[in-house]
Enzyme design. Sequence first.
Site, PDB file in Angstrom:
ATOM      1  N   CYS D 150      30.015  11.818  -7.489  1.00 36.30           N
ATOM      2  CA  CYS D 150      29.539  11.555  -8.856  1.00 36.30           C
ATOM      3  C   CYS D 150      28.833  10.209  -9.024  1.00 36.30           C
ATOM      4  O   CYS D 150      27.946  10.072  -9.868  1.00 36.30           O
ATOM      5  CB  CYS D 150      30.696  11.667  -9.842  1.00 36.30           C
ATOM      6  SG  CYS D 150      32.169  10.767  -9.351  1.00 36.30           S
ATOM      7  N   HIS D 243      29.743   7.220 -15.637  1.00 37.46           N
ATOM      8  CA  HIS D 243      29.841   6.142 -14.664  1.00 37.46           C
ATOM      9  C   HIS D 243      28.656   5.195 -14.862  1.00 37.46           C
ATOM     10  O   HIS D 243      27.506   5.631 -14.930  1.00 37.46           O
ATOM     11  CB  HIS D 243      29.768   6.695 -13.230  1.00 37.46           C
ATOM     12  CG  HIS D 243      31.002   7.451 -12.806  1.00 37.46           C
ATOM     13  ND1 HIS D 243      32.125   7.578 -13.579  1.00 37.46           N
ATOM     14  CD2 HIS D 243      31.274   8.125 -11.649  1.00 37.46           C
ATOM     15  CE1 HIS D 243      33.040   8.290 -12.928  1.00 37.46           C
ATOM     16  NE2 HIS D 243      32.549   8.638 -11.768  1.00 37.46           N
TER      17      HIS D 243
END
Lengths: 350, 350, 350, 350
Positions: D150, D243
């Site tokens: 990710c 993120h």
Amino acid sequence: MSDRIDVAILAATGSVGQRFVQLLAGHPWFRIAELVASDRSAGKRYAEAVNWRISAAPPEEVRDLVVKHIEEPINSPIVFSALPGGVAGPIEEALAAEGKKVFTNARDHRMDPDVPLLIPEVNPDHARAIERQRQLRGWREGFIVANPNCSTIHLVLALKPIHDAFGIERGIVTTLQASSGAGYPGVPSLDLIDNVIPYIGGEEEKIEAESRKILGRWIDGTFEDAPIVLSAHCNRVPVRDGHLETVSLDLHRSATPAEVIDVLRAFRALPQELELPSAPRHPVIVLEEPDRPQPVLDRDAERGMASVVGRVRPCSVFDIRFVVLGHNTIRGAAGASVLNAELFYREGLL
Amino acid sequence: MSDRIDVAILAATGSVGQRFVQLLAGHPWFRIAELVASDRSAGKRYAEAVNWRISAAPPEEVRDLVVKHIEEPINSPIVFSALPGGVAGPIEEALAAEGKKVFTNARDHRMDPDVPLLIPEVNPDHARAIERQRQLRGWREGFIVANPNCSTIHLVLALKPIHDAFGIERGIVTTLQASSGAGYPGVPSLDLIDNVIPYIGGEEEKIEAESRKILGRWIDGTFEDAPIVLSAHCNRVPVRDGHLETVSLDLHRSATPAEVIDVLRAFRALPQELELPSAPRHPVIVLEEPDRPQPVLDRDAERGMASVVGRVRPCSVFDIRFVVLGHNTIRGAAGASVLNAELFYREGLL
Amino acid sequence: MSDRIDVAILAATGSVGQRFVQLLAGHPWFRIAELVASDRSAGKRYAEAVNWRISAAPPEEVRDLVVKHIEEPINSPIVFSALPGGVAGPIEEALAAEGKKVFTNARDHRMDPDVPLLIPEVNPDHARAIERQRQLRGWREGFIVANPNCSTIHLVLALKPIHDAFGIERGIVTTLQASSGAGYPGVPSLDLIDNVIPYIGGEEEKIEAESRKILGRWIDGTFEDAPIVLSAHCNRVPVRDGHLETVSLDLHRSATPAEVIDVLRAFRALPQELELPSAPRHPVIVLEEPDRPQPVLDRDAERGMASVVGRVRPCSVFDIRFVVLGHNTIRGAAGASVLNAELFYREGLL
Amino acid sequence: MSDRIDVAILAATGSVGQRFVQLLAGHPWFRIAELVASDRSAGKRYAEAVNWRISAAPPEEVRDLVVKHIEEPINSPIVFSALPGGVAGPIEEALAAEGKKVFTNARDHRMDPDVPLLIPEVNPDHARAIERQRQLRGWREGFIVANPNCSTIHLVLALKPIHDAFGIERGIVTTLQASSGAGYPGVPSLDLIDNVIPYIGGEEEKIEAESRKILGRWIDGTFEDAPIVLSAHCNRVPVRDGHLETVSLDLHRSATPAEVIDVLRAFRALPQELELPSAPRHPVIVLEEPDRPQPVLDRDAERGMASVVGRVRPCSVFDIRFVVLGHNTIRGAAGASVLNAELFYREGLL
């Protein structure tokens, strides 16, 4: 959508003002024509003036609108007010005197004896008070219609069908309220990281008084409070959006949890019947999982326009207890006034 | 400190176990001799076995203690149990049968008809139940003494002086409980970032039942519940430590906020009189700032051993309402059992 | 403690001001004689004027001090300044001109060519610059000594022993900074619940420039920057206290993690030698657990006066990388100036 | 939508599995036919088996699907795998051997020398590796295609156009990763309230190695890594989703911020050309406000499928630095594999 009615939004750059913009952008009946704000923002493009906090950027259709100063004349016949309490009062009166239809989220006129404190599912007949309001204040076309406080509205949506079915005598409520309820900048992060604030100035009084007015009657040109006594404890918790409330109710006629769930689920009212554009299909949703509703999962139910009830169970002290959750800046603020305006539009009152 | 009594801590690596270690390290009367934990930790040095979460590192004096397995024999005459509910029951009984004095934070024996559910400031006379306990269970030296649930204890510390002065008939309580109350790993972060969980399994029942037992009487070899009815709503909020509770009380004899504040402030009891090492000078502190108590500011009052009350005001439904806050793993758990043991020591019951 | 020197604290009600009060209350050499603040607070007792956010209440000894207005004359020979940048500059100069010894946390004079930017463990010899400062500015007794920015100081404490042993050529730093670094009210909670702000105005430039000055030399009446190039990325995260920084360093002479850990652990300097009251025994603590340091566990190391390093490992791009954490309002602000003043006291410069 | 291809989702009740369900419900080309999970869930209706954490409730069309056990035969020709690393490997191989087209988010096969680690905008030609994969492994119809970690995927989406235009030699990256990246229950709340964890096991190595493979070439039946050296520092922060990464890059050919912004904004690739249903119109969005991107405002850009870059500015150590943010469970996990499958569908490889 060529014949949409022009609307103005007051305090359009603030937290509630942004929700008005979000909910009215692309509205089938209303067109955002004017965005009004304070000194700092006036004269700038909305996209520049606003510190947009809802998503990545404000809707396309308003980005290039030039923000007007609060002292410039307003042309739109309808005004949505997100003005702060204290400031809102005289400005909204002046606009109504000029003939504007003012739908306000501010607290200033909520308890006025001639101002409807309106939730279309609960007390649509209170709208009739505007005739008396015009008469008393000498206004010909304008009026002021208020929506309740963000905690009150979700509480009352859950209380209404229970009150109609079983009669509510007393209730004790504790709120766990989201940060956005205090606007932006609002609550400092140092007050909410690893912390709770057990106090929100004026909030408990609002919940207690507004609920009685809304659940009461408009009769003989005056508001008669419902004979319900509420006691509220208000807390601010580290949540962005979504007020959660624990509720214990003393009923006139006792009821089982199953009966309460039934009346909550069966609850439909005028906005649903009229299919108002912002009306939730179900004003009150009931969840049966033991740990729901939760802000992060349930605040957006019915696009933030529903109240979500859970944990309906007997109360050891009173008859029944439960939890209710709702989005505080959508159904709890801007969405409430938009729904009020939709009711007026559909009833031919605009 | 050469003649300190040896003590063992069960489940010493967990969240409450760590607090036992912290509070008993350097204790004037007790010496941590044994740390007991599960398979994974047994045989390791405590400093290696524990994922210490209270501060940078565990106290010097226990770092090199080798953790015992729960099935190894225990030598210390006094045992503090931080075992999880469900597991604790039979282990604690076996230890008491062997002659150990067991002070437990577990829920398993709290409601047993011969186990004192003890708060030294509130019901020190309940300690006498251990004679009956020994008699009934055929134990000669050992016994089990429990401390209440973390929410109950702070609630009852505030209720006790009010009940003595004015008589409490009913009360409605909503808790905003900290994450540490669920232990470690406990509540997932995805459940508490930007969220509240309006449910804690079994907690509401514990608050309602334990309070009645604690405020009741030990009479004729049996516990008689206090005739108080409570209703609790329990919520988990994004706070590390410190349970906050909103309380509305229906009193036998009505009281003004000033009278309630007076009795809370005047409250002193046996632990204060005996000057027990862990006793707070003031078991209940009353703050008058409108927005206090707050977890981050007030949970450490009197080293986490006091309950902090604020917002004492009339209740629109009952007589009085207020907020109470306390540290849930100090006075609400490990500190509670340590104080119980100190009372027994000082009263010559060890 | 009868012959303690009187000190004044400027901006004593703010976030850093409160830390000055906390650290100087009960100080063996200094006595808080004057607390100075703005219009709103002046004339009130400190306990009433301050919204104390560190613990339950301000220290006993200052509660009844009446807050002075910033325009009233100051009598104490030593002044600690927590004034905001921009405001601090001229006020501090005026006080120094009057003969006050000013120890400031403000940014205004940090980069002045005659003001020591002092960390007693790192560049105590820079203190000598005050002679030149007096000469240049025509001050007889007064002077200004600044402490670095809260992120810079912890970074530089870790860099110093590495630089001395291996020579640092370049470094890339990313900070994860706590909310308290922005003061109170500071960052709105809506900006930090479920969020990170990847920007702190002016912070990156401060870290890059201040580090070079501090690690440089005072030579021939002028500061000569260290030939180190740093690049900083600064972020605000939802943490109350404790700035964490990731650091990658390009060294002149390459070093293994073990060698770096050795020089960090061996690091002792003048404040340790002189046993200054606020000096940490170990200015830099090194942890070897893979997931440390963490703000909540490690920010209070050595009463908040140490920097805590962890995860020392080879860098795939440069030579070495690690994480450093420190308390931003203690060693990163108020504690830094207190330590500076202690150095001056002990060296006979007050 | 009658001729949609049936797909199965492995580990459909987990955090990433839920995102697969959300993204594939109502997909124009694929139809969720099978939901597969572990012992605890198998045999239950999906709505009962799942602890749905994305919104109020799972999509209508999957609620009544009965969850299959991982050991039951799978009928769908396409399999999306959200299996945990370590477990995924052999299961995915067995399915591919049976002829299934496996699109996996698991780490197990990502670095296999015959498995494409695919980002359709970056290395669509790597898809050709499946021929070699079949050949080597003796599979006739099945194959395994992996999506990256990710953090890697958002980083590489930003690196790709910069690398093509200017050549990247080295880079230093610090991540601030969201809680959902660790799945559910994942990170305990006690680790993330008022805290940051400066460590995510294996993550730094993945970012460094995967980026080189993805930006490298598939040539002569083998993957040739790009000659780029990266160094990563990974942190977990109290954020739900999104993120954020700070990036400093050393370029082959130096570039101004304006030039970098230009190539990022101009970046379009095969998915945009083919108008794949899940493709963002702009794979990389560049914001110029100084304090963006922010997780709460920008993670949902292009329905969570874009990477959002901000703060593009010169780096004092290398050539350029910036911040990149992306949704970690949409484009960073489930959405990545869905886009891979869409590319294969459109290219006739299914």
